[in-house]
Write an enzyme that holds these catalytic residues in place. Structure first.
Site, PDB file in Angstrom:
ATOM      1  N   ASP A  89       0.816  -1.210   0.000  1.00 36.79           N
ATOM      2  CA  ASP A  89       0.000   0.000   0.000  1.00 36.79           C
ATOM      3  C   ASP A  89       0.850   1.261   0.000  1.00 36.79           C
ATOM      4  OD1 ASP A  89      -2.286  -1.544   0.058  1.00 36.79           O
ATOM      5  OD2 ASP A  89      -2.516  -1.437   2.237  1.00 36.79           O
ATOM      6  N   TYR A 147       6.027 -10.032   6.789  1.00 34.98           N
ATOM      7  CA  TYR A 147       6.031  -8.585   6.976  1.00 34.98           C
ATOM      8  C   TYR A 147       6.641  -8.261   8.336  1.00 34.98           C
ATOM      9  CZ  TYR A 147       3.201  -7.306   2.907  1.00 34.98           C
ATOM     10  OH  TYR A 147       2.754  -7.085   1.629  1.00 34.98           O
TER      11      TYR A 147
END
Length: 294
Positions: A89, A147
């Site tokens: 994002d 992540y």
């Protein structure tokens, strides 16, 4: 190989202002029907602060769009396409994103790396280029992804773009205990703005690790794949547990029943890094460390 399918602007309703305004590209019309092209595997690091995410868009600066522009200059009419392992994002970083690049070329991987890096901005860097099989697909062949999120316990003059500074004192042990509730297969509809009728919100989380590193709290999440805003909302809920405002019972409720409340706890993108994309036969080390020292 067909060009990647992109959706109409309606698909992006409710997303960030930049994402809403940016009009997605139409599908790439370049074809790879003749097999005279070469496929390369790219390992890429980037700082996402200045970019509207990975995916190319007509009216916004993106990571994929910047690499496409450089590749078109390197290969000219011989360039075909580049596709990543997944989207990140707006504002999110990558320690090692993976993509595949198709071009009709005799250039060696090391030369491709040098030429691309000569053209790319300072905050995008090609770490490595490898020759890949024509059957390799950066996204479809990925088995899992990890992540890393960085929370700072103090204000920092140097790391603002790479951490989320939490002024409140956090109970690390409560956060670590609560994180285990996310491990396994769960419906993460409360943790994403994706429509479950259009895309499955069930995700398998293989591992969650927390670590204190100086004035940082690191949260590493490993899973089969991740849906939009999911990692940032997991982090946000764990922070609420650390603050003493939420409990493990609340997490179980969020996983069992769709709740709009979780959206309020979405962590900022600044602290989030795509750490690694794993393929068949690859394993993730149990050790991990911070990107910056505070």
């Amino acid at each position: 190989m067909r060009g990647k399918k992109f959706f109409s602007k309606d698909k992006f309703k409710g997303r960030s202002e930049n994402q809403f305004k940016a009009k997605p590209f139409t599908a790439d019309k370049r074809k790879t029907s003749n097999q005279n092209y070469s496929r390369f595997k790219l390992f890429i690091e980037y700082e996402g602060t200045r970019y509207s995410g990975w995916q190319k868009q007509e009216n916004a600066k993106t990571i994929q769009g910047s690499i496409l522009k450089a590749a078109e200059e390197v290969f000219g009419d011989s360039f075909i396409d580049i596709q990543g392992s997944g989207r990140t994002d707006s504002g999110v970083h990558a320690i090692c994103q993976v993509a595949h690049l198709d071009a009709k070329t005799v250039l060696a991987p090391e030369i491709i790396k040098l030429k691309l890096n000569d053209l790319l901005p300072h905050d995008i860097n090609i770490l490595e280029v490898e020759k890949a099989s024509s059957n390799f697909h950066a996204r479809h062949d990925a088995k899992s992804r990890s992540y890393l999120y960085q929370i700072s316990k103090r204000r920092t003059a140097f790391g603002k773009n790479f951490v989320w500074w939490i002024k409140d004192k956090l109970d690390y042990k409560k956060m670590e205990s609560a994180s285990k509730l996310f491990i396994g297969m769960h419906n993460f509809s409360s943790f994403s703005d994706d429509d479950p009728e259009e895309k499955s919100t069930k995700v398998l989380i293989d591992r969650i690790q927390l670590k204190e590193d100086g004035d940082l709290i690191l949260i590493r999440i490993v899973g089969s794949h991740f849906i939009w805003k999911m990692v940032r909302r997991i982090v946000g809920v764990l922070v609420e547990v650390g603050r003493g405002r939420k409990t493990e019972k609340d997490i179980l409720n969020y996983l069992n029943v769709k709740s709009n409340e979780v959206a309020k706890f979405t962590a900022p993108p600044s602290g989030l890094f795509l750490e690694k994309v794993l393929y068949e036969g690859e394993k993730l080390s149990g050790e991990f460390s911070s990107i910056i020292k505070i």
